[in-house]
Design a protein around this motif. Structure first.
Motif, mmCIF file in Angstrom:
data_model
loop_
_atom_site.group_PDB
_atom_site.id
_atom_site.type_symbol
_atom_site.label_atom_id
_atom_site.label_comp_id
_atom_site.label_asym_id
_atom_site.label_seq_id
_atom_site.Cartn_x
_atom_site.Cartn_y
_atom_site.Cartn_z
ATOM 1 N N PRO A 1 11.757 -8.550 5.587
ATOM 2 C CA PRO A 1 10.857 -7.549 5.028
ATOM 3 C C PRO A 1 9.662 -7.225 5.941
ATOM 4 O O PRO A 1 9.147 -8.092 6.645
ATOM 5 N N LEU A 2 9.255 -5.973 5.894
ATOM 6 C CA LEU A 2 7.961 -5.534 6.427
ATOM 7 C C LEU A 2 7.099 -5.235 5.210
ATOM 8 O O LEU A 2 7.430 -4.354 4.409
ATOM 9 N N ILE A 3 6.005 -5.979 5.071
ATOM 10 C CA ILE A 3 5.187 -5.933 3.861
ATOM 11 C C ILE A 3 3.806 -5.388 4.213
ATOM 12 O O ILE A 3 3.103 -5.941 5.054
ATOM 13 N N LEU A 4 3.435 -4.286 3.565
ATOM 14 C CA LEU A 4 2.149 -3.629 3.808
ATOM 15 C C LEU A 4 1.270 -3.753 2.573
ATOM 16 O O LEU A 4 1.725 -3.497 1.447
ATOM 17 N N TYR A 5 0.000 -4.102 2.794
ATOM 18 C CA TYR A 5 -0.968 -4.188 1.695
ATOM 19 C C TYR A 5 -2.167 -3.321 2.034
ATOM 20 O O TYR A 5 -2.638 -3.314 3.173
ATOM 21 N N GLY A 6 -2.670 -2.611 1.031
ATOM 22 C CA GLY A 6 -3.888 -1.835 1.228
ATOM 23 C C GLY A 6 -3.965 -0.684 0.244
ATOM 24 O O GLY A 6 -3.133 -0.548 -0.659
ATOM 25 N N PRO A 7 -4.970 0.180 0.403
ATOM 26 C CA PRO A 7 -5.075 1.369 -0.435
ATOM 27 C C PRO A 7 -4.246 2.507 0.164
ATOM 28 O O PRO A 7 -4.244 2.715 1.376
ATOM 29 N N TYR A 8 -3.527 3.215 -0.683
ATOM 30 C CA TYR A 8 -2.715 4.344 -0.241
ATOM 31 C C TYR A 8 -2.892 5.511 -1.201
ATOM 32 O O TYR A 8 -3.253 5.321 -2.365
ATOM 33 N N LEU A 9 -2.613 6.691 -0.725
ATOM 34 C CA LEU A 9 -2.547 7.886 -1.567
ATOM 35 C C LEU A 9 -1.097 8.062 -1.985
ATOM 36 O O LEU A 9 -0.194 8.015 -1.148
ATOM 37 N N GLU A 10 -0.876 8.283 -3.287
ATOM 38 C CA GLU A 10 0.477 8.430 -3.800
ATOM 39 C C GLU A 10 0.580 9.727 -4.599
ATOM 40 O O GLU A 10 -0.252 10.005 -5.459
ATOM 41 N N GLY A 11 1.624 10.484 -4.329
ATOM 42 C CA GLY A 11 1.764 11.784 -4.962
ATOM 43 C C GLY A 11 1.885 11.729 -6.470
ATOM 44 O O GLY A 11 1.441 12.643 -7.169
ATOM 45 N N ASP A 12 2.471 10.652 -7.000
ATOM 46 C CA ASP A 12 2.692 10.548 -8.441
ATOM 47 C C ASP A 12 1.685 9.640 -9.139
ATOM 48 O O ASP A 12 1.858 9.293 -10.305
ATOM 49 N N PHE B 1 14.478 1.896 7.992
ATOM 50 C CA PHE B 1 14.026 1.110 6.851
ATOM 51 C C PHE B 1 13.947 1.981 5.600
ATOM 52 O O PHE B 1 13.869 3.202 5.674
ATOM 53 N N LYS B 2 13.956 1.323 4.466
ATOM 54 C CA LYS B 2 13.687 2.014 3.207
ATOM 55 C C LYS B 2 12.767 1.140 2.362
ATOM 56 O O LYS B 2 12.762 -0.086 2.491
ATOM 57 N N ARG B 3 11.992 1.790 1.509
ATOM 58 C CA ARG B 3 11.117 1.024 0.624
ATOM 59 C C ARG B 3 11.944 0.376 -0.479
ATOM 60 O O ARG B 3 12.715 1.050 -1.168
ATOM 61 N N THR B 4 11.752 -0.929 -0.646
ATOM 62 C CA THR B 4 12.509 -1.660 -1.652
ATOM 63 C C THR B 4 11.647 -2.167 -2.798
ATOM 64 O O THR B 4 12.188 -2.616 -3.818
ATOM 65 N N ALA B 5 10.334 -2.089 -2.662
ATOM 66 C CA ALA B 5 9.469 -2.564 -3.747
ATOM 67 C C ALA B 5 8.075 -1.971 -3.598
ATOM 68 O O ALA B 5 7.623 -1.651 -2.497
ATOM 69 N N ARG B 6 7.424 -1.816 -4.745
ATOM 70 C CA ARG B 6 6.022 -1.417 -4.798
ATOM 71 C C ARG B 6 5.348 -2.277 -5.862
ATOM 72 O O ARG B 6 5.857 -2.420 -6.967
ATOM 73 N N TYR B 7 4.195 -2.841 -5.513
ATOM 74 C CA TYR B 7 3.441 -3.674 -6.446
ATOM 75 C C TYR B 7 2.020 -3.130 -6.579
ATOM 76 O O TYR B 7 1.337 -2.941 -5.561
ATOM 77 N N ALA B 8 1.587 -2.893 -7.800
ATOM 78 C CA ALA B 8 0.189 -2.555 -8.041
ATOM 79 C C ALA B 8 -0.651 -3.820 -7.909
ATOM 80 O O ALA B 8 -0.289 -4.874 -8.449
ATOM 81 N N ALA C 1 -8.103 -3.984 -7.452
ATOM 82 C CA ALA C 1 -9.034 -3.163 -6.662
ATOM 83 C C ALA C 1 -8.361 -1.932 -6.067
ATOM 84 O O ALA C 1 -8.669 -1.505 -4.950
ATOM 85 N N ASN C 2 -7.417 -1.340 -6.817
ATOM 86 C CA ASN C 2 -6.780 -0.076 -6.425
ATOM 87 C C ASN C 2 -5.993 -0.168 -5.118
ATOM 88 O O ASN C 2 -5.873 0.812 -4.381
ATOM 89 N N ASN C 3 -5.469 -1.352 -4.833
ATOM 90 C CA ASN C 3 -4.591 -1.533 -3.688
ATOM 91 C C ASN C 3 -3.146 -1.627 -4.170
ATOM 92 O O ASN C 3 -2.887 -1.815 -5.361
ATOM 93 N N ILE C 4 -2.202 -1.503 -3.237
ATOM 94 C CA ILE C 4 -0.800 -1.693 -3.552
ATOM 95 C C ILE C 4 -0.127 -2.457 -2.416
ATOM 96 O O ILE C 4 -0.663 -2.534 -1.302
ATOM 97 N N ILE C 5 1.018 -3.026 -2.714
ATOM 98 C CA ILE C 5 1.881 -3.608 -1.697
ATOM 99 C C ILE C 5 3.157 -2.782 -1.645
ATOM 100 O O ILE C 5 3.775 -2.499 -2.682
ATOM 101 N N LEU C 6 3.543 -2.383 -0.441
ATOM 102 C CA LEU C 6 4.792 -1.672 -0.197
ATOM 103 C C LEU C 6 5.677 -2.575 0.648
ATOM 104 O O LEU C 6 5.226 -3.127 1.658
ATOM 105 N N VAL C 7 6.929 -2.724 0.244
ATOM 106 C CA VAL C 7 7.872 -3.581 0.957
ATOM 107 C C VAL C 7 9.004 -2.720 1.506
ATOM 108 O O VAL C 7 9.585 -1.899 0.775
ATOM 109 N N TYR C 8 9.303 -2.923 2.790
ATOM 110 C CA TYR C 8 10.369 -2.156 3.448
ATOM 111 C C TYR C 8 11.393 -3.112 4.045
ATOM 112 O O TYR C 8 11.048 -4.138 4.622
#
Length: 200
Positions: free
Chosen positions: A128-139, A177-184, A187-194
């Motif tokens: 996995p490539l795991i990213l943590y931080g604040p992101y803008l999300e369309g939905d 890669f494709k995104r396989t998970a999103r975690y709220a 403090a308004n951050n998220i984790i995205l897993v690819y």
């Protein structure tokens, strides 16, 4: 020499709870943009079955990471490595996973492009490539605090700023890669897993 990041002290446990679900059982985790080193020590202690390779591009950060590490004596925490994601070389030829906390929005887009490029070379098929931080999300409605943070970042450097998760997804696809998970997260951050797309 040691830096102290209050956010790192607050978010280490919530991040570790996600990592427990996403990290492999064995191998070496490359942490990109390790900053103060507080995360590296916390995660190396929390996941003793994994080797931890912290890295950063900033000399003061590297010194802080090693200062924290020297106090712990953790056998699975490696010395901090110099790593510029925009450069051609990574600290490891192979990694079981890559973790990147709070770098994507405080660096030029080329750093994120480089990060995925390195991931494509050094991660195994299921790594996995795991990213943590604040992101803008369309939905998802963006909080006022994140919008203000975005403006603050851009005022410091026009190349910085919160990235759209859709743009990260598109970049991921271009690197296999494709995104396989999103975690709220707090403090308004998220984790995205690819992870690598099927068949790649």
């Amino acid at each position: 020499m040691k830096r102290h990041a209050p956010a790192a002290a607050r978010n280490s446990q919530p991040i570790a709870e996600v990592l427990a679900r996403e990290l492999p059982e064995t191998g070496t985790v490359l942490e990109v943009a390790s900053g103060s080193g507080q995360h590296a020590v916390f995660f190396a202690r929390t996941f003793p079955h994994l080797d931890w390779q912290p890295s950063d591009v900033d000399a003061d950060a590297l010194a802080s990471i090693d200062a924290y590490a020297s106090e712990t004596g953790l056998a699975n925490l490696r010395p901090a490595a110099v790593f510029d994601a925009t450069g051609p070389d990574a600290p490891l030829d192979r990694a079981a996973a890559i973790l990147c906390i709070n770098m994507v929005h405080i660096s030029p887009w080329s750093a994120t492009e480089g990060l995925f490029g390195h991931a494509a070379r050094i991660l195994p098929t299921d790594g996995p490539l795991i990213l943590y931080g604040p992101y803008l999300e369309g939905d998802v409605d963006t909080t006022e605090s994140n919008l203000a943070f975005d403006e603050s970042l851009k005022s410091r450097d026009p190349a910085w700023g919160l990235r759209r998760s859709e743009a990260i997804d598109e970049l991921a696809r271009s690197r296999g890669f494709k995104r396989t998970a999103r975690y709220a997260m707090p403090a308004n951050n998220i984790i995205l897993v690819y992870r690598r797309s099927a068949g790649d």
